[in-house]
Design an enzyme around this catalytic site. Structure first.
Site, PDB file in Angstrom:
ATOM      1  N   ASP A  39       8.952  60.711 -10.024  1.00  0.00           N
ATOM      2  CA  ASP A  39       9.536  59.391 -10.365  1.00  0.00           C
ATOM      3  C   ASP A  39      10.898  59.330  -9.607  1.00  0.00           C
ATOM      4  OD1 ASP A  39       7.231  58.750 -12.131  1.00  0.00           O
ATOM      5  OD2 ASP A  39       8.473  59.513 -13.839  1.00  0.00           O
ATOM      6  N   ASN A 175      -5.620  49.531 -26.223  1.00  0.00           N
ATOM      7  CA  ASN A 175      -5.843  49.044 -24.806  1.00  0.00           C
ATOM      8  C   ASN A 175      -4.703  49.361 -23.892  1.00  0.00           C
ATOM      9  OD1 ASN A 175      -6.128  47.780 -22.540  1.00  0.00           O
ATOM     10  ND2 ASN A 175      -6.358  45.591 -23.264  1.00  0.00           N
ATOM     11  N   GLU A 214       2.618  49.881 -12.360  1.00  0.00           N
ATOM     12  CA  GLU A 214       3.706  50.393 -12.860  1.00  0.00           C
ATOM     13  C   GLU A 214       4.705  50.624 -11.857  1.00  0.00           C
ATOM     14  OE1 GLU A 214       2.774  54.049 -15.151  1.00  0.00           O
ATOM     15  OE2 GLU A 214       2.557  55.188 -13.377  1.00  0.00           O
ATOM     16  N   HIS A 280       5.097  56.008  -7.288  1.00  0.00           N
ATOM     17  CA  HIS A 280       6.260  55.815  -7.913  1.00  0.00           C
ATOM     18  C   HIS A 280       7.417  56.118  -7.058  1.00  0.00           C
ATOM     19  CE1 HIS A 280       8.383  55.490 -11.977  1.00  0.00           C
ATOM     20  NE2 HIS A 280       9.419  55.440 -11.187  1.00  0.00           N
ATOM     21  N   ARG A 310       3.710  67.971  -9.473  1.00  0.00           N
ATOM     22  CA  ARG A 310       4.132  66.893  -8.544  1.00  0.00           C
ATOM     23  C   ARG A 310       5.399  67.131  -7.879  1.00  0.00           C
ATOM     24  NH1 ARG A 310       4.010  61.649 -12.536  1.00  0.00           N
ATOM     25  NH2 ARG A 310       4.876  63.434 -14.025  1.00  0.00           N
TER      26      ARG A 310
END
Length: 344
Positions: A39, A175, A214, A280, A310
């Site tokens: 991020d 959900n 996102e 991201h 990552r």
């Protein structure tokens, strides 16, 4: 009579020839990944790059004048939330902005339960964001969309300021579909009016794992055309990727119909380049202002998920004739590429 020091010590007075010293070699390239992390976010001001990434428990701030040397910068912890609070756990995706003469950090956090994640704001009136005091301004939210919220960012257009974020409207947390919302800002820590849902997962490439839109970031071209770049699909899959929406010229950012959504992803995995789940992202310009760069995270091997493997990568990109960005493909790890223009 003055006797030279060399003669008094019994040494020859013949001068010793100087050995030429070669200047240090200037390294003009770098390779990805830059360092571990996820991020990434970059803000530029007065020749300095301010960098943040997800830490989990606090907010760290890196500063550098050369993004290719980011890993050599020593981060400073600028904020650690008090234990036990509603913003004390799962501190994700901080972003730094300079607004109205003050610094602001927008970040995601909760109390430890996933459903409690919200977006929050910190304010610092110091000229240097690595100094001074960061004041907790509380949660930033729309009364019409006060539910699970992450990945807040700021976008300015037509003299107005807007806040974009990712939200999950199902209060039961059954959900898990994540959408992107926008609301006009009254000030840097308050939203005005209702939230507009700009995009939701529609295409198969947005639904790997489960439906996710996102990490919104708005990129404005030199001819003032705005593109919303977002991350699609669950970050735990290799198929996490970037999607794009373009705002029509003169369009209202709060009106969904004024945005055109691309039916295909604009940045995807490249197994042959050791790039899995790229996404991201953030954007910055080279030190001399002539180049545009994207910085993002990815995994170096398959099935590594949303975890500590990552790593952070960056590469130059260009714009198409219509003003939309062309990111190309993720650059291979280990490949030597030219540093941003103007780096010293």
């Amino acid at each position: 009579m003055i006797i030279s020091a060399s003669l008094s010590c019994g040494k020859s007075s013949t001068p010793t020839p100087e050995v030429p010293v070669n200047p240090p070699t200037t390294v003009s390239t770098f390779s990805n990944p830059l360092m571990n992390g996820a991020d990434p976010s970059v803000f530029q001001k007065d020749g300095v790059y301010y960098y943040l990434q997800t830490n989990g428990s606090s907010i760290n701030l890196w500063t550098t004048t050369a993004m290719s040397k980011l890993s050599s910068s020593i981060p400073k912890t600028v904020y650690a939330p008090p234990a036990g609070g509603q913003n004390s756990r799962n501190v994700w995706a901080p972003e730094l902005f300079y607004l109205d003469g003050k610094w602001y950090i927008y970040y995601t956090a909760g109390n430890g339960a996933d459903i409690s994640q919200r977006t929050w704001v910190l304010e610092n009136s110091s000229a240097d964001p690595t100094t001074g005091t960061w004041v907790d301004k509380g949660k930033i939210f729309s009364t019409s969309a006060d539910f699970w919220a992450i990945d807040g960012t700021v976008f300015e257009s037509g003299g107005s300021r807007y806040f974009l974020w990712c939200g999950r409207p199902d209060l039961t947390n059954v959900n898990l579909t994540q959408n992107i919302y926008i609301s006009k800002m009254t000030n840097p820590y308050t939203l005005e009016g209702v939230a507009t849902k700009l995009t939701e997962p529609e295409f198969s490439w947005e639904k790997n794992g489960f439906g996710v839109n996102e990490g919104p970031e708005v990129l404005v071209s030199s001819d003032n055309k705005a593109s919303l770049i977002y991350s699609a699909s669950f970050c735990g899959t290799d198929d996490y990727a970037l999607g794009m929406m373009n705002l029509k010229v003169g369009g209202n950012p709060l009106v969904k119909a004024d945005w055109t959504k691309s039916t295909q992803p604009v940045f995807t995995k490249q197994p042959q380049s050791n790039a899995f789940g790229p996404g991201h992202n953030s954007f910055f310009k080279s030190p001399d202002g002539t180049e545009n760069w994207i910085i993002y995270h990815a995994n170096s091997a398959t099935n590594q998920g949303c975890a500590d493997q990552r790593n952070i990568r960056m590469q130059k990109f260009t714009f198409n004739a219509d003003g939309s960005p062309n990111f190309g493909q993720p650059v291979a790890t280990g490949l030597q590429i030219a540093k941003p223009s103007g780096e010293k």
